[in-house]
Design an enzyme around this catalytic site. Sequence first.
Site, PDB file in Angstrom:
ATOM      1  CB  ILE A 139      48.766  72.170  49.139  1.00  0.00           C
ATOM      2  CG1 ILE A 139      47.781  72.213  47.967  1.00  0.00           C
ATOM      3  CG2 ILE A 139      49.055  73.585  49.647  1.00  0.00           C
ATOM      4  CD1 ILE A 139      48.303  72.916  46.721  1.00  0.00           C
ATOM      5  CB  CYS A 289      43.963  76.852  43.461  1.00  0.00           C
ATOM      6  SG  CYS A 289      42.796  75.623  42.824  1.00  0.00           S
ATOM      7  CB  THR A 290      39.333  78.395  41.311  1.00  0.00           C
ATOM      8  OG1 THR A 290      39.777  77.133  40.802  1.00  0.00           O
ATOM      9  CG2 THR A 290      38.539  79.114  40.238  1.00  0.00           C
ATOM     10  NE  ARG A 334      34.424  66.838  42.410  1.00  0.00           N
ATOM     11  CZ  ARG A 334      34.959  67.810  43.134  1.00  0.00           C
ATOM     12  NH1 ARG A 334      35.927  67.530  43.983  1.00  0.00           N
ATOM     13  NH2 ARG A 334      34.548  69.051  43.017  1.00  0.00           N
TER      14      ARG A 334
END
Length: 481
Positions: A139, A289-290, A334
Amino acid sequence: MTVNDDSFTSWKNREEIAESMIPVIGKLHRERDVTVLLHSRSLVNKSVVSILKTHRFARQIAGEELSVTDTLPFLQALTTLDLGPSQIDIGMLAATYAADERGLSVEEFTAEAVAGATGANKLELGDGRDVVLYGFGRIGRLVARLLIEKAGSGNGLRLRAIVVRRGGDQDIVKRASLLRRDSIHGQFQGTITVDESKNTIVANGNEIKVIYANDPSEVDYTAYGIKDAILIDNTGKWRDREGLSKHLRPGIDKVVLTAPGKGDVPNIVHGVNHDTIKQDEQILSCASCTTNAIVPPLKAMADEYGVLRGHVETVHSFTNDQNLLDNYHKADRRGRSAPLNMVITETGAASAVAKALPELKAPITGSSIRVPVPDVSIAILSLRLGRETTRDEVLDYLRNVSLTSPLKRQIDFTTAPDAVSSDFMGSRHASIVDAGATKVDGDNAILYLWYDNEFGYSCQVIRVVQHVSGVEYPTYPAPAV
């Protein structure tokens, strides 16, 4: 002459017109801080083909192609006006002029439509606002590209410094290389040079100091001539007010976090609640972002139909916090290889809706699946509406929202029947409504919302920073309320 020859001649004529537009657009941007848009898409620093493609894309949202022959007269009319800093959408000028029945000339209509940016009404160019990036990852580098791109006359946002931990030999050279070339977003549009002796990166003439520090307390920003700066924290290391307050040192006036804020840190989604930011607020978050992808269309649907409840399922590209190959990770799943697996994980976007859209009382749940693509995600938003409607009505409404509403910079719209995720890399909108995938049955609606979770989100961050810095220039014609 054959039909094909006619098509080719038409193309060459349009190329010539687009080529003539480039210096006009550039001069307005450099000298007056005027950004020329076409249906919310900037035409600044665009090539001939890019300008033509942007005009053609109008048919995806407006239903018919827009020609440079339609928009050139409005661009020419702008050059005759005493314009101040602003964003002017020549696509909207052409569309509203076509619907106007008063018989005004293009020049008269344009002068009236942008009157708020001319003469005694225009904003005066300020001294600019310093910006510091704390962290220089995915970002951070995209935000840097956007800040450099938007430098314009130099009187807006000015990227003065980047703060990072030293990574080893030739650290600044390697960081400049990552800014110069990106495997997803392509090459930097411009030139980048490095002065290792001064720890400086020069990008398109912008001198950016690289400051090495392991903690905010180690940095004296005033030593670099930085004052009243907005610091954008891209690390996500600190997410509450106490932690982010570490950045508030001499030279730093405000802190903007590019991750969901915790506690009483305001979570801001530009276009939805940016106008609630208090003038004296020094710490705020741009949410995730979501969250930025779902909140604008959720607000649009709630405003028109009411929303009783909803669920969002995000199919999200993998990110740097996952492992390339199976290895230990503190999270449950993850640790499994990101490029080889779909990974069920959690998302805080649904709960973040309450912070950004507190007037929406409907319960919103959410979950997420990480998938093996490097960028662009899709949010599937399933809503129980307050009244029954039809698919055609919803699509017409959302198309108009994307064209003329205050949310037009956040919501885009596509009717492309073969659209896939890679088509939306580089999108500057928070989300794009996929018309073909939309489903409506009575009071149930399912929206498929594409979003570039890197670049689209970075654009939202820049909009928030522009707003709190006082250099978020008004857009003309004004969007319908």
